[in-house]
Motif scaffolding. Sequence first.
Motif, PDB file in Angstrom:
ATOM      1  N   TYR A 221       0.810  -1.225   0.000  1.00  0.00           N
ATOM      2  CA  TYR A 221       0.000   0.000   0.000  1.00  0.00           C
ATOM      3  C   TYR A 221       0.840   1.271   0.000  1.00  0.00           C
ATOM      4  O   TYR A 221       0.301   2.368  -0.038  1.00  0.00           O
ATOM      5  N   ASP A 258      -3.783   5.985   0.570  1.00  0.00           N
ATOM      6  CA  ASP A 258      -3.426   7.326   0.082  1.00  0.00           C
ATOM      7  C   ASP A 258      -2.740   8.149   1.164  1.00  0.00           C
ATOM      8  O   ASP A 258      -1.731   8.804   0.917  1.00  0.00           O
ATOM      9  N   SER A 259      -3.273   8.057   2.367  1.00  0.00           N
ATOM     10  CA  SER A 259      -2.684   8.887   3.426  1.00  0.00           C
ATOM     11  C   SER A 259      -1.321   8.324   3.862  1.00  0.00           C
ATOM     12  O   SER A 259      -0.417   9.067   4.220  1.00  0.00           O
ATOM     13  N   ARG A 261       0.801   6.841   1.804  1.00  0.00           N
ATOM     14  CA  ARG A 261       1.735   7.301   0.767  1.00  0.00           C
ATOM     15  C   ARG A 261       2.108   8.767   0.999  1.00  0.00           C
ATOM     16  O   ARG A 261       3.252   9.169   0.849  1.00  0.00           O
ATOM     17  N   ASP A 262       1.101   9.563   1.386  1.00  0.00           N
ATOM     18  CA  ASP A 262       1.352  10.984   1.669  1.00  0.00           C
ATOM     19  C   ASP A 262       2.347  11.141   2.818  1.00  0.00           C
ATOM     20  O   ASP A 262       3.256  11.955   2.764  1.00  0.00           O
TER      21      ASP A 262
END
Length: 314
Positions: A221, A258-259, A261-262
Amino acid sequence: MCWGSLPRSFREHWEVPGAPRVTSSRVSRTRGLGSVAAALRGPEEVRADIAEVRELTDKPFAVNHTRRPFNNEAFQVTLDERPPVVSLALGEPSDLVERVHDIGSLFIQQVQTVQQGVLAAEAGVDVIIAQGGEGGGFSGMVGTMALVPQVVQAVSPIPVLAAGGIADGRGLAAALVLGAQGINVGTRFLASTEAGISEVWKQAICSAESEDAVKIEFADYVVPALTEGGWQSVPRSLRTPFIDSWNDRKEEASRQADSLRDELRIAMEQGRAHELIPLTGQSAGLIHEILPAAEIVRGFVKEAERALQVVSGT
Ligand SMILES: Cc1cc2nc3c(=O)[nH]c(=O)nc-3n(C[C@H](O)[C@H](O)[C@H](O)COP(=O)(O)O)c2cc1C
């Protein structure tokens, strides 16, 4: 020494520019085969890295690509530059072997299972690295001790290099006894003077126990996806609060990909990505000091000779 499985932006923030090529060239100059990591480099970066190694040494070196991801343009640059050796990890060699042989270079394939070794042998590779699950970065699930002799037997007479968990001459001696012709080493060279990672990471390796190097179960992820022909594997890293907090919550990690990865991207931009996922193998437990790469290579050979003399009683 291989590097490319770190995303490109990791490289920019984790490495001192130029230093990995220095490590590779020092390894090559000391009878090892240094490796230029190309997996996450663009075509022009690969060309520049190869030129830099050529300025630093006239000895043979490898250029390493992976299938996580695979960049065909960068691979074509490697072919144009005609390095003595091209290596591939994390996926099928397929037609790449023929393309490498067409330029007169040797092809090394890293594998994590016997089946992958057989596939590589059938594809016509020149050397196979059998990489055990102890290894740092993307590694498999089978231990080096069990994997190496099986791969040796399955792909004979193709030479095999052992990888994973080897950080000194005793490991080299053991690899030879298992039937390997040599070794492929990552973690030991992270703790080398020339390696372009942060000093904090190097010191963490020197003080880590082997059990501190864990699989990142939620890596799918946060890191680049497999490209076509890629083989699934799970990276190993020193434990951090980030890894500890997500390893037991994979489903939640998938929802928050997503968070995550951020978070990683921001850490990279701030030059502290190693605080989240410092890819490292279990051999960290064997490493207690930062040494010049050349000294590490010489130490491997000297200690292996001594270890083999001790066991053979000579
Ligand atoms: C930080 C790090 C990055 C790595 N990147 C790559 C890579 O890009 N390509 C590759 O073929 N192997 C890569 N590897 C794996 C090494 O080739 C080798 O198989 C592994 O490090 C051996 O185990 P050890 O870490 O116990 O020495 C990497 C290893 C580490 C520790």
